[in-house]
Scaffold this active site. Structure first.
Site, PDB file in Angstrom:
ATOM      1  N   VAL A  44       1.904   9.553   2.713  1.00 61.06           N
ATOM      2  CA  VAL A  44       2.470   8.201   2.768  1.00 61.06           C
ATOM      3  C   VAL A  44       2.628   7.636   1.349  1.00 61.06           C
ATOM      4  O   VAL A  44       3.525   6.847   1.070  1.00 61.06           O
ATOM      5  CB  VAL A  44       1.570   7.262   3.612  1.00 61.06           C
ATOM      6  CG1 VAL A  44       2.141   5.858   3.685  1.00 61.06           C
ATOM      7  CG2 VAL A  44       1.380   7.830   5.014  1.00 61.06           C
ATOM      8  N   ASP A  64     -12.336   6.558   1.571  1.00 60.04           N
ATOM      9  CA  ASP A  64     -11.859   5.882   0.358  1.00 60.04           C
ATOM     10  C   ASP A  64     -12.886   6.147  -0.746  1.00 60.04           C
ATOM     11  O   ASP A  64     -14.016   6.544  -0.469  1.00 60.04           O
ATOM     12  CB  ASP A  64     -11.712   4.366   0.601  1.00 60.04           C
ATOM     13  CG  ASP A  64     -10.740   3.709  -0.380  1.00 60.04           C
ATOM     14  OD1 ASP A  64      -9.599   3.400   0.016  1.00 60.04           O
ATOM     15  OD2 ASP A  64     -11.131   3.517  -1.561  1.00 60.04           O
ATOM     16  N   HIS A 110      13.010   8.409  -0.302  1.00 63.18           N
ATOM     17  CA  HIS A 110      12.518   7.072   0.017  1.00 63.18           C
ATOM     18  C   HIS A 110      12.605   6.220  -1.246  1.00 63.18           C
ATOM     19  O   HIS A 110      11.641   6.016  -1.946  1.00 63.18           O
ATOM     20  CB  HIS A 110      11.072   7.176   0.513  1.00 63.18           C
ATOM     21  CG  HIS A 110      10.503   5.853   0.923  1.00 63.18           C
ATOM     22  ND1 HIS A 110      11.118   5.023   1.829  1.00 63.18           N
ATOM     23  CD2 HIS A 110       9.363   5.224   0.565  1.00 63.18           C
ATOM     24  CE1 HIS A 110      10.366   3.949   1.999  1.00 63.18           C
ATOM     25  NE2 HIS A 110       9.305   4.040   1.234  1.00 63.18           N
ATOM     26  N   ARG A 114       9.197   2.496  -7.352  1.00 66.81           N
ATOM     27  CA  ARG A 114       8.299   3.473  -6.735  1.00 66.81           C
ATOM     28  C   ARG A 114       7.988   4.582  -7.738  1.00 66.81           C
ATOM     29  O   ARG A 114       6.918   5.159  -7.736  1.00 66.81           O
ATOM     30  CB  ARG A 114       8.940   4.052  -5.482  1.00 66.81           C
ATOM     31  CG  ARG A 114       9.084   3.049  -4.343  1.00 66.81           C
ATOM     32  CD  ARG A 114       9.647   3.721  -3.108  1.00 66.81           C
ATOM     33  NE  ARG A 114       9.754   2.798  -1.977  1.00 66.81           N
ATOM     34  CZ  ARG A 114      10.854   2.105  -1.694  1.00 66.81           C
ATOM     35  NH1 ARG A 114      11.922   2.210  -2.437  1.00 66.81           N
ATOM     36  NH2 ARG A 114      10.879   1.312  -0.636  1.00 66.81           N
ATOM     37  N   ASN A 125       3.463   6.701  -2.373  1.00 68.12           N
ATOM     38  CA  ASN A 125       4.708   6.747  -3.160  1.00 68.12           C
ATOM     39  C   ASN A 125       4.506   7.282  -4.575  1.00 68.12           C
ATOM     40  O   ASN A 125       3.402   7.182  -5.083  1.00 68.12           O
ATOM     41  CB  ASN A 125       5.274   5.315  -3.281  1.00 68.12           C
ATOM     42  CG  ASN A 125       6.163   4.971  -2.112  1.00 68.12           C
ATOM     43  OD1 ASN A 125       6.843   5.811  -1.568  1.00 68.12           O
ATOM     44  ND2 ASN A 125       6.164   3.692  -1.744  1.00 68.12           N
ATOM     45  N   GLY A 181      -7.661   6.922   2.013  1.00 67.95           N
ATOM     46  CA  GLY A 181      -7.188   5.656   1.449  1.00 67.95           C
ATOM     47  C   GLY A 181      -7.362   4.607   2.535  1.00 67.95           C
ATOM     48  O   GLY A 181      -6.697   4.669   3.569  1.00 67.95           O
TER      49      GLY A 181
HETATM   50  O1  TXD Z   1       7.188   4.381   3.337  1.00 64.25           O
HETATM   51  C1  TXD Z   1       6.204   4.727   2.719  1.00 64.25           C
HETATM   52  N1  TXD Z   1       5.944   6.005   2.552  1.00 64.25           N
HETATM   53  C2  TXD Z   1       5.285   3.709   2.174  1.00 64.25           C
HETATM   54  C3  TXD Z   1       4.451   4.073   1.065  1.00 64.25           C
HETATM   55  C4  TXD Z   1       5.157   2.432   2.757  1.00 64.25           C
HETATM   56  C5  TXD Z   1       4.181   1.573   2.335  1.00 64.25           C
HETATM   57  C6  TXD Z   1       3.250   1.896   1.267  1.00 64.25           C
HETATM   58  N2  TXD Z   1       3.549   3.096   0.589  1.00 64.25           N
HETATM   59  C7  TXD Z   1       2.620   3.602  -0.437  1.00 64.25           C
HETATM   60  O2  TXD Z   1       1.365   3.878   0.191  1.00 64.25           O
HETATM   61  C8  TXD Z   1       2.279   2.629  -1.527  1.00 64.25           C
HETATM   62  O3  TXD Z   1       3.294   2.580  -2.503  1.00 64.25           O
HETATM   63  C9  TXD Z   1       1.008   3.266  -2.052  1.00 64.25           C
HETATM   64  O4  TXD Z   1       1.315   4.346  -2.913  1.00 64.25           O
HETATM   65  C10 TXD Z   1       0.319   3.789  -0.795  1.00 64.25           C
HETATM   66  C11 TXD Z   1      -0.815   2.924  -0.281  1.00 64.25           C
HETATM   67  O5  TXD Z   1      -0.383   1.594  -0.125  1.00 64.25           O
HETATM   68  P1  TXD Z   1      -1.438   0.437   0.255  1.00 64.25           P
HETATM   69  O6  TXD Z   1      -0.686  -0.803   0.431  1.00 64.25           O
HETATM   70  O7  TXD Z   1      -2.346   0.909   1.321  1.00 64.25           O
HETATM   71  O8  TXD Z   1      -2.268   0.365  -1.113  1.00 64.25           O
HETATM   72  P2  TXD Z   1      -3.738  -0.231  -1.330  1.00 64.25           P
HETATM   73  O9  TXD Z   1      -4.002  -1.344  -0.376  1.00 64.25           O
HETATM   74  O10 TXD Z   1      -3.883  -0.464  -2.785  1.00 64.25           O
HETATM   75  O11 TXD Z   1      -4.714   0.961  -0.904  1.00 64.25           O
HETATM   76  C12 TXD Z   1      -4.808   2.146  -1.594  1.00 64.25           C
HETATM   77  C13 TXD Z   1      -6.214   2.671  -1.372  1.00 64.25           C
HETATM   78  C14 TXD Z   1      -7.310   1.785  -1.990  1.00 64.25           C
HETATM   79  O12 TXD Z   1      -8.245   1.399  -1.022  1.00 64.25           O
HETATM   80  C15 TXD Z   1      -7.933   2.684  -3.052  1.00 64.25           C
HETATM   81  O13 TXD Z   1      -9.337   2.464  -3.232  1.00 64.25           O
HETATM   82  C16 TXD Z   1      -7.654   4.057  -2.477  1.00 64.25           C
HETATM   83  O14 TXD Z   1      -6.330   3.966  -1.973  1.00 64.25           O
HETATM   84  N3  TXD Z   1      -7.763   5.142  -3.440  1.00 64.25           N
HETATM   85  C17 TXD Z   1      -8.360   6.302  -3.160  1.00 64.25           C
HETATM   86  N4  TXD Z   1      -8.936   6.755  -2.031  1.00 64.25           N
HETATM   87  C18 TXD Z   1      -9.473   7.990  -2.065  1.00 64.25           C
HETATM   88  N5  TXD Z   1      -9.424   8.781  -3.168  1.00 64.25           N
HETATM   89  C19 TXD Z   1      -8.852   8.366  -4.298  1.00 64.25           C
HETATM   90  N6  TXD Z   1      -8.804   9.155  -5.372  1.00 64.25           N
HETATM   91  C20 TXD Z   1      -8.279   7.075  -4.334  1.00 64.25           C
HETATM   92  N7  TXD Z   1      -7.652   6.353  -5.283  1.00 64.25           N
HETATM   93  C21 TXD Z   1      -7.333   5.169  -4.726  1.00 64.25           C
END
Ligand code: TXD
Length: 308
Positions: free
Chosen positions: A118, A33, A175, A88, A120, A9
């Site tokens: 990480v 990604d 969380h 979440r 959610n 990701g």
């Molecule tokens: O405290 C915590 N654990 C958290 C959790 C704090 C902050 C963010 N938290 C969660 O992390 C948030 O609720 C999301 O579930 C994730 C990722 O957050 P982010 O802000 O990085 O989200 P983005 O910017 O949308 O990025 C997600 C990326 C994006 O580039 C997609 O193309 C990619 O995930 N993605 C994938 N990559 C690989 N394989 C698959 N299948 C895939 N699907 C989406």
């Protein structure tokens, strides 16, 4: 031997995780990604900051799991982030599918790796990764408590005008809005916080901590927090790479600790080269136990909805 650290990701959290890990020179980084070109571009850009900041970490962006083979650590940030008004838990279904693919595909190629989740809803996603990889519990766990704790420490620092470094706190539980900030164990250089602030001020900080993620979602409008989350991930990666045996709150799989079995919950752990090397059980009073039970029930509800 350099460590190999994969970040799956390459969105907000993933890209800053890759950047921080490379800047701290914790190992070589693979950033994966599904979007074509994007992780390659971000990876190359981060790599090219090496000469300026003095880091020899190699950074490679990719769309292929082959590049992640034999990783020592895999950080899974892939998935959807919260939008305003979304809990979440609304993310559960979509992210269950994404996390199960990412964990399964990467786990197959890095059988001895340590997986930090990480995405959610965090505690439920840890369980998804544990189930699909079959990894032992010490090698699948989640980042949340360090972030929640950091938020509380920041709010206390703002209120007291005392260094964030002097303030220690601990937040337990899932969380989510039911997380359990432990006021009794919150100190300024070992001095209980109750010596510094009246109850109403502390209560307000506890409440702001619980809603800390939502506060940022409401301000950003198009996504959720990523600078502090990625700093928390980097601290975990560092503790593992350097075998620091750091006591940190992480989402760990409980098998009877704190009275819970078969669920992930935020608890203090010792983090070292073998991942979660120990779960530390601290004494809780009646009120704290009740709050933790409520939090565990909320996590359990989500785990019961999982399809994997
Ligand atoms: O405290 C915590 N654990 C958290 C959790 C704090 C902050 C963010 N938290 C969660 O992390 C948030 O609720 C999301 O579930 C994730 C990722 O957050 P982010 O802000 O990085 O989200 P983005 O910017 O949308 O990025 C997600 C990326 C994006 O580039 C997609 O193309 C990619 O995930 N993605 C994938 N990559 C690989 N394989 C698959 N299948 C895939 N699907 C989406």
């Amino acid at each position: 031997m350099r460590k190999k650290i994969t970040v799956i990701g390459a969105g907000h959290v993933g890209e800053v995780c890759a950047q921080r890990i490379a800047e701290m020179e914790l190992g070589d980084v693979v950033l994966l990604d599904i979007v074509e070109g994007m992780p390659q571009g971000k990876g190359l850009d981060i790599y090219q900051s090496g000469p300026v900041i003095g880091s020899d970490s190699r950074v490679k962006g990719t769309n292929s799991y082959e590049d992640t083979a034999n990783s020592d650590i895999i950080v899974i940030t892939a998935g959807l982030a919260r939008k305003p008004g979304m809990s979440r838990d609304d993310l559960l279904k979509a992210n269950e599918e994404i996390v199960s693919v990412c964990a399964k595909e990467s786990g197959k190629l890095s059988k001895d790796g340590i997986m930090i989740i990480v995405t959610n809803p965090l505690d439920a996603m840890c369980e998804v990764a544990r189930r699909v990889t079959g990894f032992p519990k010490n090698r699948v766990f989640g980042m949340a408590g360090i972030l929640d704790t950091a938020r509380m420490r920041t709010f206390l620092s703002m209120e007291l005008n005392i260094s964030v470094e002097s303030i220690t706190a601990i937040v337990l539980g899932g969380h989510g809005d039911t997380m359990v900030p432990l006021v009794r164990y919150t100190t300024v250089q070992g001095i209980p916080i109750s010596e510094f602030l009246p109850k109403d001020k502390i209560d307000a900080i506890v409440e702001r901590t619980r809603k800390g993620g939502g506060e940022i979602v409401a301000l950003l409008k198009t996504g959720s927090a990523y600078y502090a989350p990625s700093a928390a991930v980097a601290e975990m990666v560092e503790a593992i790479v350097k075998d620091k045996k750091k006591l940190l709150p992480c989402a760990a799989y409980l098998e009877g600790e704190y009275g819970f079995k078969g669920i992930y919950l935020g608890v203090p752990v010792i983090l070292g080269a073998n991942g979660v090397e120990k779960i530390v059980e601290i004494k809780l009073n009646k009120e704290e136990k009740e709050m933790l039970k409520k939090s565990a029930d909320a996590v359990k509800e989500l785990i019961d909805l999982l399809k994997v």
